[in-house]
Design an enzyme around this catalytic site. Structure first.
Site, short mmCIF file in Angstrom:
data_model
loop_
_atom_site.label_atom_id
_atom_site.label_comp_id
_atom_site.label_asym_id
_atom_site.label_seq_id
_atom_site.Cartn_x
_atom_site.Cartn_y
_atom_site.Cartn_z
N VAL A 125 0.81 -1.23 0.00
CA VAL A 125 0.00 0.00 0.00
C VAL A 125 0.84 1.28 0.00
CG1 VAL A 125 -2.05 -1.04 1.02
CG2 VAL A 125 -0.26 -0.16 2.51
N LYS A 126 2.10 1.18 -0.33
CA LYS A 126 2.94 2.37 -0.31
C LYS A 126 2.98 3.07 -1.68
CE LYS A 126 4.10 2.02 4.01
NZ LYS A 126 3.12 1.05 4.44
#
Ligand SMILES: Cc1ncc(COP(=O)(O)O)c(C=O)c1O
Length: 397
Positions: free
Chosen positions: A185-186
């Site tokens: 999720v970065k």
């Protein structure tokens, strides 16, 4: 963020290079690789991007924090000062080394309050870990001054902040060591992955060896390598590094999309006089991965959070009631629930968590709402979202 929203041909091509030669491991197998060294290439490109002399890729951001602290010699019974608002991973990474996380108050930057850091220093303090939450930073000049004065290592957990800068320097490259996460999720993702960055060659070599069973990586016969000290396996795979390589080359594109979307939402919310925004220290620039704002009080923030959900606005977090990011709800850590016995030093060192309160942090986190900025939103969607957010928030004021 997150970078997976825009996966495309570039990621596919890098992955196929690896699958075509079949070498999924980052070390060795020189003959089979046909010149493809994805992890090494990603390390060199990160060095350039982040202005750091050395980069060591690892298997996750959590591993990056443990490896960084271990490289700086943090271990049994040492205290690491860190903020109340972070991700459980930063706490776990300290615990993994038998060291003691000492949580202190945050301020309106939503990360370490330098005054609280200075007050928490004891003879056992070895490091200060600043966590650049939601893409922005603490007053790093003040933290550097404190660390120099008390001869402490400054570690930056920049897992959520790739692309942000302070006085022209990328976050992560300012302290003695910086840590990044490339989890799913970065802003840029490897699927799972992380990096330790440093200008200190000694720390770098330690990180390199420690993350691969202590191997010295001299020569190209793995069985003949020596082990100057013990390590573990925190290696990244070539598959993960390949995806990260394609994503890193798109970082500037991703950051400019984030900035554009952030600007639209911020301008809309600025028209609500009751809203104030997170303080970004002078000389700092966020990576625009999140828009963080404050409402007048806890009750209003709770109501606003509910109203945003009801209006179909996803990705807006009220961390006060969140189980992952804020000390208030970390019951398993307060109760020291582990699978194995902890040392007496750690048990004694963590007892403070059962009774300590953090009123200043509660005041900031209680009033804060943090909205994720997505890469894939079409322009009209950002504008529609901005209007819905304004309506939802005005409805609870
Ligand atoms: C501030 C912070 N530190 C550390 C980590 C751990 O990274 P990873 O998920 O790659 O282990 C995260 C992940 O969300 C994070 O947000």
């Amino acid at each position: 963020m997150p970078g997976f929203e825009l996966f495309g041909d570039a990621e596919r091509k890098e992955l196929n290079d690896v699958l075509d030669n079949g070498v999924l491991m980052r070390y060795g197998f020189d003959g089979m690789r046909k010149g493809h060294w994805k992890a090494k290439t990603l390390e060199h490109e990160l060095e350039k991007q982040l202005g750091a002399k050395h980069v060591q890729l690892v298997s996750s951001g959590t591993a990056a924090v443990s490896v960084a602290l271990a490289s700086a010699g943090v271990g049994a019974g040492d205290e690491v000062i860190m903020p109340t608002f972070t991700f459980v991973a930063s706490f776990e990474a300290v615990m993994m080394l038998g060291a003691i996380p000492v949580l202190v108050e945050i301020d309106d930057t939503l990360t370490l309050d330098p005054k609280a850091v200075e007050k928490a220093i004891t003879s056992k303090t070895k490091a200060v870990m600043v966590v650049h939450m939601c893409g922005s930073m603490a007053d790093l000049d003040a933290l550097q001054t404190i660390c120099k004065k008390h001869q402490l290592v400054l570690v930056e957990d920049a897992c959520q902040a790739i692309g942000a800068t302070y006085k022209g320097k990328p976050l992560g490259s300012i302290g003695d060591l910086g840590c990044f996460s490339f989890d799913f999720v970065k802003t840029i993702t490897c699927g799972e992955g992380g990096a330790v960055i440093t200008d200190n060659k000694d720390f770098y070599l330690k990180a390199d060896h420690f993350s691969d069973h202590g191997h010295d990586h001299v020569g190209n016969d793995r069985g003949a390598e020596t082990h100057p000290f013990m390590g573990y396996n925190f290696r990244i795979s070539e598959l993960h590094a390949a995806v990260g390589l394609a994503q890193l080359r798109r970082l500037d594109e991703f950051l400019s999309i984030q900035k554009k979307h952030y600007a639209v939402l911020r301008e809309a919310l600025s028209q609500i006089p009751e809203i104030t925004f997170r303080t970004v220290p002078e000389g700092g620039e966020e990576n625009y991965g999140f828009l963080n704002f404050f409402l007048p009080d806890l009750e209003t923030a709770k109501n606003a959070s509910k109203a945003l959900k009801e209006a179909g606005i996803d990705g807006c977090f009220h961390y006060y009631d969140n189980n992952w990011h804020y000390i208030r709800k970390w019951q398993h850590l307060k109760d020291m629930k582990t699978l194995y016995p902890l040392s007496k030093e750690v048990r004694d060192g963590l007892k403070y968590l059962q009774t300590k309160t953090f009123p200043q942090s509660d005041r900031y986190i209680g009033r804060n709402i943090s909205c994720l900025i997505k890469l894939s939103w079409p322009e009209e969607e950002v504008r529609a979202r901005a209007s819905k957010m304004v309506k939802a928030i005005k409805g609870v004021l």
